[in-house]
Design a protein around this motif. Structure first.
Motif, short mmCIF file in Angstrom:
data_model
loop_
_atom_site.label_atom_id
_atom_site.label_comp_id
_atom_site.label_asym_id
_atom_site.label_seq_id
_atom_site.Cartn_x
_atom_site.Cartn_y
_atom_site.Cartn_z
N PRO A 50 0.85 -1.20 0.00
CA PRO A 50 0.00 0.00 0.00
C PRO A 50 0.88 1.24 0.00
CG PRO A 50 0.02 -1.02 2.17
CD PRO A 50 0.76 -1.93 1.25
N PRO A 51 0.29 2.38 -0.31
CA PRO A 51 1.07 3.62 -0.24
C PRO A 51 1.64 3.83 1.17
CG PRO A 51 -1.06 4.00 -1.28
CD PRO A 51 -1.06 2.60 -0.77
N ASP A 52 2.74 4.58 1.23
CA ASP A 52 3.43 4.78 2.51
C ASP A 52 2.53 5.37 3.59
OD1 ASP A 52 5.73 3.70 1.54
OD2 ASP A 52 6.68 5.63 1.08
N GLU A 53 1.65 6.29 3.21
CA GLU A 53 0.77 6.92 4.21
C GLU A 53 -0.12 5.87 4.88
OE1 GLU A 53 0.69 7.97 0.89
OE2 GLU A 53 2.20 9.53 1.20
N ILE A 54 -0.68 5.00 4.09
CA ILE A 54 -1.56 3.96 4.63
C ILE A 54 -0.75 2.94 5.43
CG2 ILE A 54 -3.10 2.06 3.99
CD1 ILE A 54 -4.00 3.75 1.61
N LEU A 55 0.41 2.57 4.93
CA LEU A 55 1.25 1.60 5.62
C LEU A 55 1.69 2.12 6.99
CD1 LEU A 55 2.59 -1.15 5.32
CD2 LEU A 55 4.56 -0.01 4.32
N ILE A 56 2.11 3.37 7.04
CA ILE A 56 2.52 3.97 8.32
C ILE A 56 1.35 4.01 9.28
CG2 ILE A 56 3.27 6.13 9.38
CD1 ILE A 56 5.04 6.54 6.87
N THR A 57 0.17 4.36 8.79
CA THR A 57 -1.01 4.39 9.64
C THR A 57 -1.34 3.01 10.18
OG1 THR A 57 -1.88 6.22 8.33
CG2 THR A 57 -3.44 5.05 9.72
N LEU A 58 -1.27 2.00 9.32
CA LEU A 58 -1.58 0.64 9.75
C LEU A 58 -0.56 0.11 10.76
CD1 LEU A 58 -2.70 -0.96 6.36
CD2 LEU A 58 -4.14 -0.38 8.32
N ILE A 59 0.65 0.61 10.72
CA ILE A 59 1.66 0.20 11.70
C ILE A 59 1.50 0.98 13.00
CG2 ILE A 59 4.14 0.21 12.19
CD1 ILE A 59 4.56 -0.37 9.18
N LEU A 60 1.25 2.27 12.90
CA LEU A 60 1.21 3.12 14.09
C LEU A 60 -0.03 2.91 14.95
CD1 LEU A 60 2.71 6.50 12.91
CD2 LEU A 60 3.75 4.76 14.35
N ILE A 61 -1.15 2.59 14.37
CA ILE A 61 -2.38 2.43 15.16
C ILE A 61 -2.22 1.33 16.21
CG2 ILE A 61 -4.79 1.66 15.04
CD1 ILE A 61 -5.08 3.34 12.53
N PRO A 62 -1.79 0.11 15.87
CA PRO A 62 -1.62 -0.91 16.92
C PRO A 62 -0.54 -0.54 17.94
CG PRO A 62 -1.56 -1.94 14.75
CD PRO A 62 -1.59 -0.47 14.54
N VAL A 63 0.53 0.13 17.48
CA VAL A 63 1.59 0.53 18.40
C VAL A 63 1.05 1.54 19.41
CG1 VAL A 63 3.80 1.74 18.57
CG2 VAL A 63 3.46 0.01 16.80
N MET A 64 0.31 2.52 18.94
CA MET A 64 -0.26 3.54 19.82
C MET A 64 -1.30 2.93 20.77
SD MET A 64 1.34 6.17 19.28
CE MET A 64 1.64 7.68 18.48
N LEU A 65 -2.13 2.03 20.27
CA LEU A 65 -3.12 1.39 21.14
C LEU A 65 -2.43 0.55 22.21
CD1 LEU A 65 -5.89 0.27 18.63
CD2 LEU A 65 -6.07 1.98 20.43
N THR A 66 -1.34 -0.13 21.85
CA THR A 66 -0.61 -0.91 22.83
C THR A 66 -0.01 -0.01 23.90
OG1 THR A 66 -0.07 -2.55 21.13
CG2 THR A 66 1.27 -2.58 23.13
N CYS A 67 0.60 1.08 23.49
CA CYS A 67 1.16 2.04 24.46
C CYS A 67 0.07 2.62 25.36
CB CYS A 67 1.90 3.16 23.74
SG CYS A 67 3.41 2.63 22.93
N ALA A 68 -1.07 2.94 24.78
CA ALA A 68 -2.17 3.49 25.57
C ALA A 68 -2.69 2.46 26.58
CB ALA A 68 -3.31 3.95 24.65
N MET A 69 -2.81 1.23 26.18
CA MET A 69 -3.29 0.19 27.10
C MET A 69 -2.28 -0.06 28.22
SD MET A 69 -6.28 -0.53 26.15
CE MET A 69 -6.58 -1.92 27.18
N ILE A 70 -1.00 -0.06 27.91
CA ILE A 70 0.02 -0.24 28.94
C ILE A 70 -0.03 0.92 29.92
CG2 ILE A 70 2.52 -0.26 29.35
CD1 ILE A 70 2.78 -1.85 26.71
N THR A 71 -0.15 2.14 29.42
CA THR A 71 -0.24 3.31 30.28
C THR A 71 -1.47 3.24 31.17
OG1 THR A 71 0.87 4.62 28.58
CG2 THR A 71 -0.33 5.84 30.27
N LEU A 72 -2.59 2.83 30.61
CA LEU A 72 -3.83 2.71 31.38
C LEU A 72 -3.70 1.66 32.47
CD1 LEU A 72 -6.79 3.68 31.57
CD2 LEU A 72 -7.37 1.81 30.02
#
Length: 84
Positions: A50-72
């Protein structure tokens, strides 16, 4: 269809006192497949990244959700220690 065809060829082989499966029946089945499926074209799917914008989004969303869950979890565990 294949089940009926197999049963028919097995029955005919038994009537002819032949063992089943036999090379003659295998050659017959292979010949039918070559004749009827020779014009089938198999279009291979060309996979692309996929285009880089979509690929970066698809990678960052799970990373951010994981960080948010750990913080919570850490925040809630520290908060419950102060209440007890």
């Amino acid at each position: 269809y294949y089940d009926n065809f197999t049963q028919c060829t097995e029955h005919e082989a038994n009537n002819a006192s032949c063992f089943w499966p036999n090379p003659l029946a295998e050659d017959f089945i292979t010949g039918i497949h070559k004749q009827f499926f020779s014009n089938c074209t198999s279009e291979k799917v060309h996979w692309e990244d996929p285009p880089d914008e979509i690929l970066i989004t698809l990678i960052l969303i799970p990373v951010m959700l994981t960080c948010a869950m750990i913080t919570l979890v850490v925040w809630c565990s520290k908060r419950s220690d102060t209440l007890v």
